[in-house]
Motif scaffolding. Structure first.
Motif, PDB file in Angstrom:
ATOM      1  N   LYS A 161      -8.270  -1.771   5.625  1.00 54.79           N
ATOM      2  CA  LYS A 161      -7.031  -1.874   4.773  1.00 54.79           C
ATOM      3  C   LYS A 161      -5.889  -1.663   5.458  1.00 54.79           C
ATOM      4  CE  LYS A 161      -8.655   0.343   0.759  1.00 54.79           C
ATOM      5  NZ  LYS A 161      -7.918   0.823  -0.834  1.00 54.79           N
ATOM      6  N   ARG A 162      -5.844  -1.079   6.750  1.00 59.83           N
ATOM      7  CA  ARG A 162      -4.862  -1.352   7.610  1.00 59.83           C
ATOM      8  C   ARG A 162      -4.582  -2.673   8.191  1.00 59.83           C
ATOM      9  NH1 ARG A 162      -5.983   4.512  10.717  1.00 59.83           N
ATOM     10  NH2 ARG A 162      -5.313   5.896   9.089  1.00 59.83           N
ATOM     11  N   MET A 163      -5.598  -3.319   8.485  1.00 56.36           N
ATOM     12  CA  MET A 163      -5.478  -4.753   8.954  1.00 56.36           C
ATOM     13  C   MET A 163      -4.834  -5.550   7.994  1.00 56.36           C
ATOM     14  SD  MET A 163      -5.946  -4.925  12.323  1.00 56.36           S
ATOM     15  CE  MET A 163      -5.951  -6.575  12.442  1.00 56.36           C
ATOM     16  N   VAL A 164      -5.229  -5.538   6.735  1.00 57.59           N
ATOM     17  CA  VAL A 164      -4.552  -6.350   5.735  1.00 57.59           C
ATOM     18  C   VAL A 164      -3.065  -6.004   5.438  1.00 57.59           C
ATOM     19  CG1 VAL A 164      -4.671  -6.471   3.023  1.00 57.59           C
ATOM     20  CG2 VAL A 164      -6.683  -6.711   4.564  1.00 57.59           C
ATOM     21  N   THR A 165      -2.824  -4.796   5.858  1.00 55.87           N
ATOM     22  CA  THR A 165      -1.316  -4.153   5.516  1.00 55.87           C
ATOM     23  C   THR A 165      -0.505  -4.758   6.788  1.00 55.87           C
ATOM     24  OG1 THR A 165      -2.410  -2.231   4.513  1.00 55.87           O
ATOM     25  CG2 THR A 165       0.034  -2.232   5.538  1.00 55.87           C
ATOM     26  N   HIS A 196      -0.173  -8.404   5.848  1.00 56.39           N
ATOM     27  CA  HIS A 196       0.927  -8.622   4.952  1.00 56.39           C
ATOM     28  C   HIS A 196       2.371  -8.220   5.295  1.00 56.39           C
ATOM     29  CE1 HIS A 196       3.178  -7.646   1.267  1.00 56.39           C
ATOM     30  NE2 HIS A 196       2.552  -8.590   0.912  1.00 56.39           N
ATOM     31  N   SER A 197       2.462  -7.234   6.102  1.00 59.55           N
ATOM     32  CA  SER A 197       3.613  -6.976   6.740  1.00 59.55           C
ATOM     33  C   SER A 197       4.333  -7.919   7.385  1.00 59.55           C
ATOM     34  CB  SER A 197       3.994  -5.483   7.263  1.00 59.55           C
ATOM     35  OG  SER A 197       3.413  -5.676   8.480  1.00 59.55           O
ATOM     36  N   HIS A 198       3.558  -8.508   8.401  1.00 63.48           N
ATOM     37  CA  HIS A 198       3.855  -9.589   9.303  1.00 63.48           C
ATOM     38  C   HIS A 198       4.502 -10.929   8.245  1.00 63.48           C
ATOM     39  CE1 HIS A 198       4.178 -12.044  12.839  1.00 63.48           C
ATOM     40  NE2 HIS A 198       3.406 -12.980  12.156  1.00 63.48           N
ATOM     41  N   LEU A 199       3.613 -11.046   7.387  1.00 64.52           N
ATOM     42  CA  LEU A 199       4.093 -12.365   6.355  1.00 64.52           C
ATOM     43  C   LEU A 199       5.451 -12.111   5.638  1.00 64.52           C
ATOM     44  CD1 LEU A 199       0.689 -13.259   4.932  1.00 64.52           C
ATOM     45  CD2 LEU A 199       2.204 -14.626   6.619  1.00 64.52           C
ATOM     46  N   GLU A 207       0.640  -1.348   0.092  1.00 65.81           N
ATOM     47  CA  GLU A 207      -0.183   0.104   0.046  1.00 65.81           C
ATOM     48  C   GLU A 207       0.921   1.274  -0.065  1.00 65.81           C
ATOM     49  OE1 GLU A 207      -3.175   0.321  -0.382  1.00 65.81           O
ATOM     50  OE2 GLU A 207      -3.781  -1.945  -0.035  1.00 65.81           O
ATOM     51  N   MET A 208       0.360   2.224  -0.223  1.00 63.35           N
ATOM     52  CA  MET A 208       1.028   3.610  -0.413  1.00 63.35           C
ATOM     53  C   MET A 208       0.749   4.317   1.118  1.00 63.35           C
ATOM     54  SD  MET A 208      -0.366   5.174  -3.992  1.00 63.35           S
ATOM     55  CE  MET A 208      -2.087   4.587  -3.894  1.00 63.35           C
ATOM     56  N   PRO A 209       1.814   5.047   1.513  1.00 61.13           N
ATOM     57  CA  PRO A 209       1.689   5.399   2.926  1.00 61.13           C
ATOM     58  C   PRO A 209       0.790   6.403   2.843  1.00 61.13           C
ATOM     59  CG  PRO A 209       4.030   5.383   2.335  1.00 61.13           C
ATOM     60  CD  PRO A 209       2.963   4.883   1.014  1.00 61.13           C
ATOM     61  N   TYR A 210       0.256   7.317   1.855  1.00 59.97           N
ATOM     62  CA  TYR A 210      -0.718   8.321   1.931  1.00 59.97           C
ATOM     63  C   TYR A 210      -1.969   7.708   1.995  1.00 59.97           C
ATOM     64  CZ  TYR A 210      -2.968  12.584   0.486  1.00 59.97           C
ATOM     65  OH  TYR A 210      -3.587  13.680   0.460  1.00 59.97           O
ATOM     66  N   LEU A 211      -2.282   6.493   1.501  1.00 59.95           N
ATOM     67  CA  LEU A 211      -3.426   5.854   1.580  1.00 59.95           C
ATOM     68  C   LEU A 211      -3.856   5.313   3.178  1.00 59.95           C
ATOM     69  CD1 LEU A 211      -6.044   4.769  -0.148  1.00 59.95           C
ATOM     70  CD2 LEU A 211      -4.710   2.783  -0.383  1.00 59.95           C
TER      71      LEU A 211
END
Length: 143
Positions: A78-82, A85-88, A29-33
């Protein structure tokens, strides 16, 4: 583009915009989003409106508020999905790093090199060496 480094402050805003609007590998994801819950509008889209800008400009205030509220409601998802994904991604990076790590087992009485890091009490001044020769292991710490 300037050849010398004296005009870097003039290009800083463009560099930051590019950084904030580019999707990260670790989060997808984009940080702005993730911060604002909305995709960015780049300066070019203001001068030459894109379809997204035209559609948003034609909305009346009530419809725009409703659409914005829906975007903000989806930002937590979106933040939870992020986060997932960052944990994986972190696990994949750790697995790739750990492939190259060689584990070593030390026995009591074996000689090893002891490094002195700046945050340790044994650090004595700016020019002291970062090791003090061989160090004998007296006790094996449990893992």
């Amino acid at each position: 583009m300037t050849d010398n480094h004296k005009g870097w402050h003039e290009l800083l805003a463009y560099a930051l915009l590019g950084y904030r609007t580019t999707a990260r590998t670790s989060t997808r994801e984009m940080p702005y989003l993730l911060v604002y819950g909305k995709e960015t509008v780049i300066p070019t889209e203001v001068e030459i409106p894109s379809l997204r800008i035209i559609q948003e400009a034609e909305l009346d205030n009530a419809e725009w508020v409703r659409a914005r509220y829906e975007q903000l409601a989806m930002i937590d998802e979106k933040r939870m999905v992020t986060v997932c994904h960052s944990h994986l991604y972190r696990q994949r990076m750790a697995r790739a790093f750990n492939k190259r790590v060689k584990t070593r087992l030390f026995q009591i009485g074996q000689l090893v090199l002891k490094r002195i890091f700046p945050h340790q009490d044994e650090y004595k001044g700016k020019f002291s060496p970062n090791w003090q020769g061989p160090y004998v292991i007296h006790k094996v710490l449990s893992e």
